[in-house]
Structure formats: C-alpha cells, structure tokens
Design a protein around this motif. Structure first.
Motif, PDB file in Angstrom:
ATOM      1  N   GLY A 155       0.800  -1.218   0.000  1.00 46.16           N
ATOM      2  CA  GLY A 155       0.000   0.000   0.000  1.00 46.16           C
ATOM      3  C   GLY A 155       0.831   1.266   0.000  1.00 46.16           C
ATOM      4  O   GLY A 155       0.412   2.290  -0.556  1.00 46.16           O
ATOM      5  N   SER A 156       2.015   1.232   0.624  1.00 43.81           N
ATOM      6  CA  SER A 156       2.881   2.423   0.613  1.00 43.81           C
ATOM      7  C   SER A 156       3.245   2.797  -0.807  1.00 43.81           C
ATOM      8  O   SER A 156       3.217   3.977  -1.187  1.00 43.81           O
ATOM      9  N   THR A 157       3.592   1.791  -1.625  1.00 41.27           N
ATOM     10  CA  THR A 157       3.937   2.059  -3.020  1.00 41.27           C
ATOM     11  C   THR A 157       2.731   2.593  -3.782  1.00 41.27           C
ATOM     12  O   THR A 157       2.847   3.501  -4.612  1.00 41.27           O
ATOM     13  N   SER A 158       1.550   2.036  -3.509  1.00 44.93           N
ATOM     14  CA  SER A 158       0.330   2.533  -4.154  1.00 44.93           C
ATOM     15  C   SER A 158       0.117   4.009  -3.846  1.00 44.93           C
ATOM     16  O   SER A 158      -0.234   4.803  -4.735  1.00 44.93           O
ATOM     17  N   ASN A 159       0.320   4.404  -2.593  1.00 43.15           N
ATOM     18  CA  ASN A 159       0.151   5.804  -2.209  1.00 43.15           C
ATOM     19  C   ASN A 159       1.174   6.701  -2.912  1.00 43.15           C
ATOM     20  O   ASN A 159       0.863   7.822  -3.325  1.00 43.15           O
ATOM     21  N   MET A 160       2.403   6.190  -3.048  1.00 44.97           N
ATOM     22  CA  MET A 160       3.440   6.975  -3.726  1.00 44.97           C
ATOM     23  C   MET A 160       3.142   7.109  -5.219  1.00 44.97           C
ATOM     24  O   MET A 160       3.377   8.157  -5.814  1.00 44.97           O
ATOM     25  N   TYR A 161       2.634   6.043  -5.831  1.00 43.43           N
ATOM     26  CA  TYR A 161       2.207   6.104  -7.232  1.00 43.43           C
ATOM     27  C   TYR A 161       1.184   7.228  -7.414  1.00 43.43           C
ATOM     28  O   TYR A 161       1.266   8.014  -8.360  1.00 43.43           O
ATOM     29  N   ALA A 162       0.185   7.255  -6.541  1.00 43.98           N
ATOM     30  CA  ALA A 162      -0.870   8.260  -6.665  1.00 43.98           C
ATOM     31  C   ALA A 162      -0.294   9.665  -6.594  1.00 43.98           C
ATOM     32  O   ALA A 162      -0.680  10.563  -7.374  1.00 43.98           O
ATOM     33  N   MET A 163       0.643   9.868  -5.684  1.00 47.63           N
ATOM     34  CA  MET A 163       1.274  11.177  -5.525  1.00 47.63           C
ATOM     35  C   MET A 163       2.053  11.553  -6.794  1.00 47.63           C
ATOM     36  O   MET A 163       2.000  12.698  -7.269  1.00 47.63           O
ATOM     37  N   ALA A 303      -6.093   3.260  -3.215  1.00 43.93           N
ATOM     38  CA  ALA A 303      -5.177   2.173  -2.849  1.00 43.93           C
ATOM     39  C   ALA A 303      -5.952   1.169  -2.014  1.00 43.93           C
ATOM     40  O   ALA A 303      -6.732   1.551  -1.134  1.00 43.93           O
ATOM     41  N   TRP A 304      -5.725  -0.127  -2.277  1.00 45.50           N
ATOM     42  CA  TRP A 304      -6.508  -1.173  -1.605  1.00 45.50           C
ATOM     43  C   TRP A 304      -5.620  -2.417  -1.467  1.00 45.50           C
ATOM     44  O   TRP A 304      -5.014  -2.853  -2.442  1.00 45.50           O
ATOM     45  N   ASN A 305      -5.565  -2.975  -0.278  1.00 44.53           N
ATOM     46  CA  ASN A 305      -4.757  -4.173  -0.020  1.00 44.53           C
ATOM     47  C   ASN A 305      -5.647  -5.384   0.274  1.00 44.53           C
ATOM     48  O   ASN A 305      -6.012  -5.615   1.433  1.00 44.53           O
ATOM     49  N   PRO A 306      -5.976  -6.198  -0.723  1.00 47.55           N
ATOM     50  CA  PRO A 306      -6.731  -7.427  -0.453  1.00 47.55           C
ATOM     51  C   PRO A 306      -5.981  -8.417   0.439  1.00 47.55           C
ATOM     52  O   PRO A 306      -6.585  -9.331   0.977  1.00 47.55           O
TER      53      PRO A 306
END
Length: 496
Positions: A155-163, A303-306
C-alpha cells in the motif's frame, strides 16, 4: 499431486527425482505439518520466542563455501517454520494481515513455481489478462465503469504512485526536466493517515514539510472544513496544493474519512483526491458496510490491499484509477525497445510493464482471482460482515468486565483499549497514573510473546499513553478466541 495422510507432495512416474526434487517433497510435508496444521491450531503456540543472539546461533545463519546435506537442510526448514511467527494462527491479532485462505495459498504456490515476470504478454499471457480482469472487478466495486490500475508491492507504493501521478498530471514536464522548475507543491492528509504519505513526499522530492496535516475529530476522521481552510492558507502563502490523501480505515483507530465532503473540497480547488483504503477498502464488498466509503467513486485514485481483510496473502495490493487517458503509462514509461517493441505480432497494448516503475514485477493477481472464483463476491462479503460481528461481540464482552477501558466505539474492526490492572483502578487522579498506565501494555505484550499464547499490538496516539489495538478479521477466528483474548489479557496483567 497425490494426497496421503493429508500431506501433499510431488510425484510423477516419468520424473527422475533428483536431490532437489526430494528436498522439495520433504519441504512440502514440513509446510503442511508445521505451518498449516500446527500454525492454525489453537493448542499450539503463536510464537516460539528466542532472544536474537540465541536464535541466530540456533539457525546457524552463516553462509559457507560448501553445501549441506539434505537432512541438515530439512532441519533448517523445520527451524524456520518453528521459530517464525504463526500469522495464520487464530490468536494472531497483531497486524492488519493474518489468517489463511487455502485457495489463495494455492495461487501463491503456483505463481512461485511458474516464476513469471508480469511485464509483457509474450511472457505472461495468462496473468496480463487476469490482472486486467481483477482490476476491472475491483474498480466496479469502487463505482467506476472505466479506468486503469496496477498491482503494487504494498500500500505504501500505491500511495506513492498516486502522488507521482497527481504531480505529473499537473506538471508533466517534471518527467523530463526534474524538480528545478516546480513551485512549492503541498499535500494534505490527516495526522492519522499512514506514514507512507510523508515517506512518499520525501522520496519524490516534495519534502515532508510540505505535507500539511488536517485536523481530525474525536474518532480520527478528517475535518473537511479544516481541509478547506488549510488549502486556502497554503495558496495565500504561494504554495500550489495538488493532492489530498484521505484514509478509509486508519491504521490505529480504523477511522473512515468523510469522502463525499472531502470530494466537494477537492472539486472546489481542483485537487487530485486519493483514498488510501489499503485497510478499509474491503468493506466495498459488503452491502451492510460499504456506506463507510460513500463518495469513493468521486476519487481520482484508490489504494486497496486485499492481503489484509480479504486474507489474500502477502503481498496483494492494488492502485485503482478513474483515469482513462493512460496516465500510468505516460507518467512511468521509458519505452525500452528491447522489451516493448512496437512491431510485435499481437496487440502491444497488452504489454503493460511500462505502466510500472518496476521492471521485474511479481504476479499478485492469481491469489486473489482464485479466492474470488472459489467463494464469489458473496463469500467475500460474508467474510467482511463476520469480522464486524466478532468486533461487536468483543466490545460487548469488554464492557462487562472490570479493567477494560475502550477509547471509543469502533467504526471498523480495530478495537483500541486500555487494560487497567486492579492496582491502578480508582487511581485516575494520581499524578503518576498516566506514567504507570503507559507501562502496562508493553509488559503484557512481553509476557504473551515469551509464553507464545497470542499476539496483539499496542501504541500511543497523540496525548494518549500506550493502549492495545486488537485487529479481528481472520476467517479462522471464533467467539471462543474472543473470550480467550480477554481472559489472557486479564491473566497476564492482573498482578501489575
């Protein structure tokens, strides 16, 4: 595969079983027995605690010039299983992942064996199509009929992608020219958001000082009016606001920011709205609880972590986008001609690797796809609803017992509470009460770890001293485990 005595092992009459294949067979037996049978049995320990120096010697971690015989290697495998934390155990309440889904686990075995790199259709035809379909299914739950997305390593990487995407949309020249020509960019989030927001700002060169913290209410939810004020203030000081990072399911309290109202603010100021639903996103499967994320369809990214509440297994994280302009590829592509040739014999749009900042990318979609295929959306919804039932039961039982003090009614499946030993009850007015209370949770945690009975996390928050945060969502958990949890906290802390 053959199955004998509930042990799965590799067997084929035409295969000459080499030393490595024998070792693999025996390793599978150890996994089935030590990890999956004992590791989910409430009569077994959650952990076999050893001090670091003792554990290092026991494992014999040194790497040498000569190899070891099979019997010694198998002992190493047994030791790894024995001394690792049993995260599938019903009494592992420590993190926002845990439990086990066997369909997902089968997918994890299969992807490891196939050893596929998910970047082009020619090397990963099955998984390119599968990832596309799984992302489409998740976007539908968000409320988008179109869009984009990618599986990320957490999820950290997902948040950084969004930024990174939000910045690129506003200033596409940053890709070629770098940071030198950019104004001061600001990000807005709550003090209870995940620490990856600040890490992302540091990593992307925005600076942690440019992450503006928005006030939260007593439940830990972002206050939209304060967000609006802080955006106006940043603009008046010459900064350029470009992204608001909301949270659906904060790490500690499990709070859900009011997305609809935040969307109004983002729309007013034309800001990218990102929702970090790494923890809480799975409520979208539930008809009873999806209202917690009302307004998520108005976000630009989610961002979503299944691998958390759905128990898909580490790692299984996605970034979902409402964008239909191929922004992911525009932002991240390097057009490597040795890999992404444009004159291939199939549709080159199926070569999805240039959307990613990675080159090598593991297959994470199969574990979720298999699990979803097995139990359906209804089965995943039931898993979410059952977690809420367990939490309601746990809170009801806590209220009946002396010594348990809940921080607030849980909005999600996080229960935050203090355990107050008999020696501290009625002493709330004493000058040293808070200092003494702060020491309770760490001691109880040490005792449970060394005895191996269960695991639960604790932390301070703001001006609140150390309290426990119990996370309940594993499909293996029962009400009996809830009762055990409360009894064990009392047993471990009663004499403090």
């Amino acid at each position: 595969f053959k199955e004998e005595d509930n042990i799965i092992f590799l067997s084929h009459p035409l295969i000459d079983h080499s030393e490595g294949q024998h070792f693999l067979n025996e390793t599978f037996k150890i996994i089935m027995e030590e990890v999956l049978r004992k590791g989910t049995d409430i009569k077994e320990k959650v952990c076999e605690w050893k001090e670091p120096e003792e554990l290092a010697l026991l494992l014999d971690l040194e790497l040498r010039a000569t190899g070891e015989p099979r019997h010694r290697l198998l002992q190493r495998v047994k030791d790894v299983a024995k001394y690792s934390i049993k995260t599938s155990h019903p009494r592992f309440f420590n993190q926002q992942y845990g439990g086990v889904d066997y369909h997902s686990l089968a997918g994890r075995f299969l992807t490891e064996a196939l050893n596929t790199n998910l970047f082009t259709y020619e090397v990963a035809p099955v998984f390119v199509l599968m990832e596309t379909e799984v992302l489409r299914g998740l976007r539908q739950l968000v409320g988008w009929t179109e869009g984009d997305g990618i599986f990320c390593p957490g999820g950290s990487t997902s948040n950084m992608y969004a930024m990174n995407l939000a910045r690129y949309r506003l200033f596409p020249e940053v890709k070629s020219q770098g940071l030198w020509g950019l104004p001061q960019l600001t990000v807005f989030t709550s003090p209870e958001s995940h620490y990856s927001v600040k890490k992302g700002a540091a990593y992307l060169g925005l600076g942690t000082d440019n992450v503006i913290l928005v006030k939260v209410d007593d439940g830990g939810r972002m206050i939209p009016a304060d967000l609006d004020e802080k955006i106006e203030l940043a603009k008046s000081q010459g900064a350029v606001p470009f992204l608001v990072s909301c949270t659906s399911g904060t790490t500690v309290q499990g709070a859900f920011d009011p997305l609809d109202h935040i969307a109004d603010v983002c729309q007013k100021h034309k800001l990218w709205m990102h929702v970090d639903a790494a923890w809480g996103g799975s409520v979208l499967f539930s008809k009873q609880h999806r209202h917690l994320m009302k307004g998520v369809d108005r976000a630009n990214s989610v961002a979503w972590n299944p691998h958390k509440m759905l128990v898909a297994g580490l790692q299984c994280s996605v970034l979902l986008l409402q964008d239909t302009t191929n922004l992911l590829k525009q932002c991240h592509s390097a057009n490597a001609t040795y890999l992404f040739q444009q004159d291939k014999f199939y549709d080159v749009n199926l070569d999805i690797g240039d959307k990613s900042v990675q080159c090598s990318r593991k297959v994470d979609c199969l574990k979720l796809w298999l699990m979803w295929k097995a139990v359906g959306s209804d089965g995943l919804a039931e898993r979410v609803d059952r977690a809420f039932i367990h939490i309601r039961y746990l809170v009801e039982q806590m209220k009946k017992r002396e010594g348990f003090h809940i921080l607030g009614e849980p909005e999600f499946v996080n229960v935050c509470f203090w355990y107050i030993p008999p020696s501290l009850r009625g002493k709330e007015g004493n000058a040293d009460y808070q200092d003494r209370l702060a020491k309770v949770a760490p001691v109880i945690k040490e005792r449970m770890m060394k005895q191996g009975t269960m695991m639960v996390g604790y932390q301070p928050l703001g001006n609140r001293v150390n309290f426990f945060r119990v996370i309940v969502f594993s499909p293996l958990v029962s009400q009996k485990d809830m009762d055990f949890f409360l009894n064990e906290i009392e047993r471990l802390g009663n004499d403090l």
